[in-house]
Design an enzyme around this catalytic site. Structure first.
Site, PDB file in Angstrom:
ATOM      1  N   GLN A   1       2.254  12.732   6.859  1.00 24.06           N
ATOM      2  CA  GLN A   1       1.529  12.830   5.594  1.00 24.06           C
ATOM      3  C   GLN A   1       1.114  14.277   5.324  1.00 24.06           C
ATOM      4  O   GLN A   1       1.150  14.743   4.186  1.00 24.06           O
ATOM      5  CB  GLN A   1       0.302  11.909   5.620  1.00 24.06           C
TER       6      GLN A   1
ATOM      7  N   ALA B   1      -1.706  11.291  -1.129  1.00 23.84           N
ATOM      8  CA  ALA B   1      -2.967  11.279  -0.388  1.00 23.84           C
ATOM      9  C   ALA B   1      -3.018  12.476   0.546  1.00 23.84           C
ATOM     10  O   ALA B   1      -2.000  12.917   1.073  1.00 23.84           O
ATOM     11  CB  ALA B   1      -3.067  10.000   0.410  1.00 23.84           C
TER      12      ALA B   1
ATOM     13  N   SER C   1      -3.983   8.441   3.628  1.00 23.82           N
ATOM     14  CA  SER C   1      -2.880   7.623   3.125  1.00 23.82           C
ATOM     15  C   SER C   1      -2.969   6.220   3.712  1.00 23.82           C
ATOM     16  O   SER C   1      -3.184   6.048   4.912  1.00 23.82           O
ATOM     17  CB  SER C   1      -1.538   8.230   3.523  1.00 23.82           C
TER      18      SER C   1
ATOM     19  N   HIS D   1      -0.554   4.414   4.057  1.00 20.51           N
ATOM     20  CA  HIS D   1       0.645   4.243   4.893  1.00 20.51           C
ATOM     21  C   HIS D   1       0.334   4.501   6.364  1.00 20.51           C
ATOM     22  O   HIS D   1       1.025   4.005   7.238  1.00 20.51           O
ATOM     23  CB  HIS D   1       1.767   5.161   4.406  1.00 20.51           C
TER      24      HIS D   1
ATOM     25  N   ASP E   1       6.140   0.710   0.439  1.00 18.35           N
ATOM     26  CA  ASP E   1       6.684   0.998  -0.879  1.00 18.35           C
ATOM     27  C   ASP E   1       7.987   0.241  -1.009  1.00 18.35           C
ATOM     28  O   ASP E   1       8.811   0.244  -0.092  1.00 18.35           O
ATOM     29  CB  ASP E   1       6.956   2.500  -1.033  1.00 18.35           C
TER      30      ASP E   1
ATOM     31  N   GLU F   1       0.699   2.573  -9.433  1.00 18.79           N
ATOM     32  CA  GLU F   1       1.864   2.560  -8.530  1.00 18.79           C
ATOM     33  C   GLU F   1       2.335   1.124  -8.346  1.00 18.79           C
ATOM     34  O   GLU F   1       1.946   0.446  -7.380  1.00 18.79           O
ATOM     35  CB  GLU F   1       1.497   3.168  -7.160  1.00 18.79           C
TER      36      GLU F   1
ATOM     37  N   TRP G   1       4.820  -0.019  -7.179  1.00 22.05           N
ATOM     38  CA  TRP G   1       5.698  -0.176  -6.007  1.00 22.05           C
ATOM     39  C   TRP G   1       4.939  -0.157  -4.685  1.00 22.05           C
ATOM     40  O   TRP G   1       5.489  -0.462  -3.639  1.00 22.05           O
ATOM     41  CB  TRP G   1       6.732   0.967  -5.992  1.00 22.05           C
ATOM     42  N   HIS G   2       3.667   0.242  -4.708  1.00 18.80           N
ATOM     43  CA  HIS G   2       2.920   0.401  -3.460  1.00 18.80           C
ATOM     44  C   HIS G   2       2.130  -0.875  -3.160  1.00 18.80           C
ATOM     45  O   HIS G   2       1.210  -1.236  -3.885  1.00 18.80           O
ATOM     46  CB  HIS G   2       1.976   1.608  -3.560  1.00 18.80           C
TER      47      HIS G   2
END
Ligand SMILES: [Zn+2]
Length: 218
Positions: free
Chosen positions: A104, A125, A130, A132, A139, A188, A190-191
């Site tokens: 990240q 982020a 993040s 993630h 995603d 977003e 897609w997230h």
């Protein structure tokens, strides 16, 4: 509405007759109060949890050494979702999952170098912030990739399918449309963030965000 009111009145009358109406009201009020105070924030090894759900956003970070990898249960649900989307002729694909603090850091630096920090902060982020990094965020995209990582993803069959079905697999659209001021991120579609089916259903029904639902992290 009238019918409901009538039913409520009758119930009240019946309860009053039994002498338990006040008690019931009190109990209900207590339940509401408890429910409101119910959101419990805990911290373990620098990681924040609300009601047991890991919480990370622009204001609440994760320690740099926190690297759990991909959450197995979340990934299983994602794979199931992708597989089952095929039954509706939808070509949903996995695009990205777990991302370490270091990755990240590299990503964020490259975005800042390219677009400047103000712009980068709207879509990326800072390291340690993040979702993630939690291993619970993914995603997704379309097989043809033309609208991947764009707001227009929601207009693709895949984006629509995700919007309608992700919650049944335990995922929420973590950064919804119109909630930019609350989440700090642009929309977003897609997230996806795994929170389990119960909470995902609630967040979906209430069209809300983790920040609003937990009343935390804003
Ligand atoms: Zn993402």
């Amino acid at each position: 509405m009238k019918k409901l009111f009538l039913a409520a009145s009758i119930t009240s009358l019946m309860l009053t007759a039994c002498g338990t109406y006040d008690e019931t009201v009190e109990q209900n009020n207590q339940q509401v109060a408890e429910k409101k105070d119910q959101h419990k924030v805990t911290r373990k090894d620098g990681v924040t949890y609300v009601d047991g759900h890991l919480f990370v956003n622009k204001k609440v970070g994760l320690p740099s050494e926190y690297a759990p990898g991909e959450n197995v249960k979340a990934r299983m649900q994602l794979d199931r979702m992708i597989q089952e989307s095929r039954q509706d002729d939808v070509n949903l694909v996995f695009r990205s999952g777990f991302r370490s603090y270091e990755t990240q850091q590299q990503l964020y630096s490259s975005y800042v170098a390219k677009d400047g920090q103000a712009a980068a902060d709207k879509y990326s982020a800072k390291p340690g912030h993040s979702e993630h990094q939690s291993g619970l965020a993914f995603d997704v995209g379309s097989a043809n990739a033309s609208d991947d990582f764009k707001t227009s993803f929601v207009k693709t069959p895949e984006g629509q399918w995700v919007k309608d079905h992700a919650h049944t697999y335990g995922f929420i659209i973590r950064y919804p449309e119109g909630k930019e001021a609350i989440t700090g991120y642009q929309y977003e579609p897609w997230h996806l963030r795994y929170v389990g089916k119960d909470l995902a259903q609630t967040i979906h029904n209430e069209e809300t965000t983790l920040e609003e639902y937990f009343e935390f992290g804003q």
